[in-house]
Design a protein around this motif. Structure first.
Motif, short mmCIF file in Angstrom:
data_model
loop_
_atom_site.label_atom_id
_atom_site.label_comp_id
_atom_site.label_asym_id
_atom_site.label_seq_id
_atom_site.Cartn_x
_atom_site.Cartn_y
_atom_site.Cartn_z
N UNK A 3 0.88 -1.23 0.02
CA UNK A 3 -0.03 -0.08 -0.12
C UNK A 3 0.96 1.16 -0.06
N UNK A 4 2.16 1.12 0.23
CA UNK A 4 3.04 2.35 0.12
C UNK A 4 3.48 2.77 -1.53
N UNK A 5 4.34 3.68 -1.64
CA UNK A 5 4.69 4.19 -2.85
C UNK A 5 5.93 4.15 -3.11
N UNK A 6 6.58 3.56 -3.94
CA UNK A 6 8.09 3.87 -4.44
C UNK A 6 8.36 4.53 -5.54
N UNK A 7 9.10 5.61 -5.84
CA UNK A 7 9.04 6.45 -6.75
C UNK A 7 10.43 6.31 -7.46
N UNK A 8 10.63 5.98 -8.74
CA UNK A 8 11.80 5.92 -9.60
C UNK A 8 11.74 6.65 -10.82
N UNK A 9 12.65 7.58 -10.79
CA UNK A 9 13.25 8.00 -12.20
C UNK A 9 13.50 7.18 -13.09
N UNK A 10 13.62 7.30 -14.68
CA UNK A 10 13.85 6.61 -15.46
C UNK A 10 15.15 6.76 -16.08
N UNK A 99 9.79 -5.10 -5.46
CA UNK A 99 8.70 -4.08 -4.83
C UNK A 99 7.34 -4.14 -5.20
N UNK A 100 7.19 -4.52 -6.50
CA UNK A 100 5.87 -4.70 -7.15
C UNK A 100 5.02 -5.98 -6.55
N UNK A 101 5.86 -6.98 -6.38
CA UNK A 101 5.26 -8.04 -5.71
C UNK A 101 5.20 -8.00 -4.24
N UNK A 102 5.54 -7.13 -3.89
CA UNK A 102 5.21 -6.81 -2.34
C UNK A 102 3.95 -5.99 -2.02
N UNK A 103 3.50 -5.46 -3.25
CA UNK A 103 2.14 -4.88 -3.18
C UNK A 103 2.53 -3.20 -2.94
N UNK A 104 3.58 -2.88 -3.54
CA UNK A 104 3.94 -1.58 -3.36
C UNK A 104 3.53 -0.68 -4.65
N UNK A 105 3.10 0.38 -4.64
CA UNK A 105 2.76 1.00 -5.87
C UNK A 105 4.09 1.49 -6.52
N UNK A 106 4.17 1.23 -7.66
CA UNK A 106 5.57 1.76 -8.33
C UNK A 106 5.23 3.08 -9.37
N UNK A 107 5.84 4.13 -8.92
CA UNK A 107 5.48 5.47 -9.69
C UNK A 107 6.84 5.65 -10.34
N UNK A 161 -0.53 11.90 -2.31
CA UNK A 161 -1.77 11.58 -1.86
C UNK A 161 -2.18 10.22 -2.28
N UNK A 162 -1.02 9.49 -3.03
CA UNK A 162 -1.66 8.07 -3.67
C UNK A 162 -1.27 7.13 -2.30
N UNK A 163 -0.38 7.45 -1.44
CA UNK A 163 0.12 6.65 -0.36
C UNK A 163 1.33 7.13 0.45
#
Length: 215
Positions: A3-10, A99-107, A161-163
């Protein structure tokens, strides 16, 4: 983490843009044969932030020729077609999938622009077998002209606001400092790859690293 958020630049964070740069430089050598001998001395590993720097290490460029090559490069680099040349850094796919499989939103928060690079960006992730479907969000600039830092500052307000932002990963110190400022409880990581000229000094709260996975 769920339910948390992980932010990655590309660019230069997830994706190595050196193959894109080198392909464009090789095509420039076909358009401007005078640079061909210099390009023949270069490889993908010689590509940095500016392809002109690599060329100048092998030959003298006139201002006029440098201007023409720079235009040739910019007309191609920021496009869907050439984005498909990018390759993910070693080890990043495993981390993103974990990260994805742990249920974290990848932004994926990037300075690429939606009109010019949206399709190619998403296709390059699918091509590289990186998370790109459910549980991910691509956020690109609405136009090419908006400065990256201005865009990312505004985008981070909505991302918050996403988490709860758990981690944020960047290659540009100015952006990493912004993440640390806006999300003081998050783990902000700065990967040591390529930066734009005259980078900011990283905030003490920013954690620097040189590669994904074990040394």
């Amino acid at each position: 983490m769920r339910g948390s958020v992980a932010i990655f630049d590309i660019d230069s964070t997830i994706m190595d843009t050196a193959p894109r740069n080198f392909r464009i430089l090789r095509e420039a050598a076909e358009e401007y044969p005078v640079i061909a001998p210099a390009v023949d001395q270069l490889s993908v590993g010689d590509m940095g932030w500016n392809v002109l720097d690599a060329l100048k290490s092998c030959m003298t460029l006139s201002e006029d020729l440098a201007r023409k090559i720079s235009r040739f490069w910019s007309d191609r680099f920021f496009t869907n077609h050439y984005a498909l040349e990018d390759a993910p850094y070693q080890g990043v796919a495993e981390i993103l999938w974990w990260i994805h499989q742990e249920g974290c939103l990848l932004v994926y928060l990037t300075g690429r622009d939606e009109p010019g690079m949206s399709t190619g960006t998403r296709q390059s992730f699918v091509q590289a077998n990186l998370p790109a479907g459910e549980g991910t969000r691509f956020i690109l600039k609405p136009d090419f002209e908006t400065p990256d830092l201005v865009f990312k500052r505004k985008a981070l307000e909505s991302i918050g606001r996403m988490g709860t932002v758990w981690v944020a990963v960047e290659n540009e110190p100015a952006n990493a400092n912004l993440f640390a400022q806006m999300f003081p409880d998050a783990r902000v990581l700065l990967i040591d790859t390529i930066t734009s000229p005259n980078p900011d000094v990283p905030d003490p709260a920013v954690i620097r690293f040189c590669r994904y996975g074990p040394v």
